[in-house]
Design an enzyme around this catalytic site. Structure first.
Site, PDB file in Angstrom:
ATOM      1  N   THR A   1      -9.264 -10.663   1.279  1.00  0.00           N
ATOM      2  CA  THR A   1      -8.866 -10.173   2.483  1.00  0.00           C
ATOM      3  C   THR A   1      -7.639  -9.642   2.281  1.00  0.00           C
ATOM      4  OG1 THR A   1      -7.594 -12.312   2.557  1.00  0.00           O
ATOM      5  CG2 THR A   1      -9.514 -12.197   3.927  1.00  0.00           C
TER       6      THR A   1
ATOM      7  N   HIS B   1      17.428   0.892   5.646  1.00  0.00           N
ATOM      8  CA  HIS B   1      16.446   0.250   4.881  1.00  0.00           C
ATOM      9  C   HIS B   1      16.774  -0.306   3.266  1.00  0.00           C
ATOM     10  CE1 HIS B   1      14.012   1.430   8.158  1.00  0.00           C
ATOM     11  NE2 HIS B   1      14.279   2.536   7.958  1.00  0.00           N
TER      12      HIS B   1
ATOM     13  N   ASP C   1      -9.850  -9.901  -7.522  1.00  0.00           N
ATOM     14  CA  ASP C   1     -10.564 -10.913  -7.946  1.00  0.00           C
ATOM     15  C   ASP C   1     -12.108 -10.304  -7.581  1.00  0.00           C
ATOM     16  OD1 ASP C   1     -10.913 -10.942  -5.228  1.00  0.00           O
ATOM     17  OD2 ASP C   1     -10.577 -13.006  -4.853  1.00  0.00           O
TER      18      ASP C   1
ATOM     19  N   HIS D   1       9.967   2.213   4.718  1.00  0.00           N
ATOM     20  CA  HIS D   1      10.962   1.193   5.006  1.00  0.00           C
ATOM     21  C   HIS D   1      11.102  -0.003   4.011  1.00  0.00           C
ATOM     22  CE1 HIS D   1      10.728   2.264   9.713  1.00  0.00           C
ATOM     23  NE2 HIS D   1      11.049   3.277   8.885  1.00  0.00           N
ATOM     24  N   ASN D   2      10.148  -0.059   3.708  1.00  0.00           N
ATOM     25  CA  ASN D   2       9.935  -1.370   2.690  1.00  0.00           C
ATOM     26  C   ASN D   2      10.234  -0.897   1.217  1.00  0.00           C
ATOM     27  OD1 ASN D   2       7.763  -2.193   5.059  1.00  0.00           O
ATOM     28  ND2 ASN D   2       9.618  -3.360   4.976  1.00  0.00           N
TER      29      ASN D   2
ATOM     30  N   CYS E   1      -8.130  -8.570  -3.142  1.00  0.00           N
ATOM     31  CA  CYS E   1      -8.877  -9.481  -3.005  1.00  0.00           C
ATOM     32  C   CYS E   1      -9.553  -9.535  -1.632  1.00  0.00           C
ATOM     33  CB  CYS E   1      -8.165 -10.986  -3.082  1.00  0.00           C
ATOM     34  SG  CYS E   1      -6.824 -11.283  -1.685  1.00  0.00           S
TER      35      CYS E   1
END
Ligand code: RB5
Length: 148
Positions: free
Chosen positions: A66, A132, A7, A97-98, A64
């Protein structure tokens, strides 16, 4: 191919990140916004999240002010694992890990060099699999039972 969007709050940082990809010869698809004029982050976040969700893009970057709004939007999409990161350790673990397929950054909370460094760390890290993967499988199972 990596899809990007921001944005107005993330517009300048997104431009810097596009420079980083150009330096690395990585093909990007910029889904907007195209200026610092005020827009609504869901309108841009959904474009990249949809592309990653349906396989059109391998990975995505969302920015964006934050990073919070873009994270909320992106994680609504099946198969999207969007990670809002603030330092190199988080950027590395988001992949290891993700297996995060979208990296989310705050254009008003990060300086440009820190942010570019985190993008590089995320790109260069490798998913560890193993235990994981089992956890990601549970998330995929949740998506099936909750939303389909
Ligand atoms: C826009 O002012 C701001 O709310 C947005 O960039 C983002 O920080 C939302 O989470």
């Amino acid at each position: 191919m990596i899809a990007l969007a921001s944005d107005h709050g993330g517009y300048e940082l997104k431009r810097s990140i596009i420079e980083l990809f150009a330096e690395r010869g990585i093909l990007v698809e910029d889904q907007g916004t195209d200026s610092g004029d005020s827009v609504d982050y869901p309108d841009f976040g959904k474009k990249v999240a949809r592309m990653v969700s349906n396989g059109e893009a391998e990975k995505g970057i969302l920015v964006c002010g934050t990073g919070i709004g873009m994270s909320i939007v992106a994680n609504k999409f099946p198969g999207v694992r969007a990670a809002l990161v603030v330092d190199n350790q988080m950027a590395r673990l988001a992949k290891e890990h993700n297996n995060a397929n979208i990296l989310v950054l705050g254009g008003r909370t990060l300086d440009r060099e820190t942010a570019k460094g985190m993008v590089a760390v995320w790109l260069d890290a490798t998913f560890e699999g193993g235990r994981h993967q089992g956890r990601l499988d549970k998330i995929a199972e949740l998506e099936k039972t909750l939303y389909r």
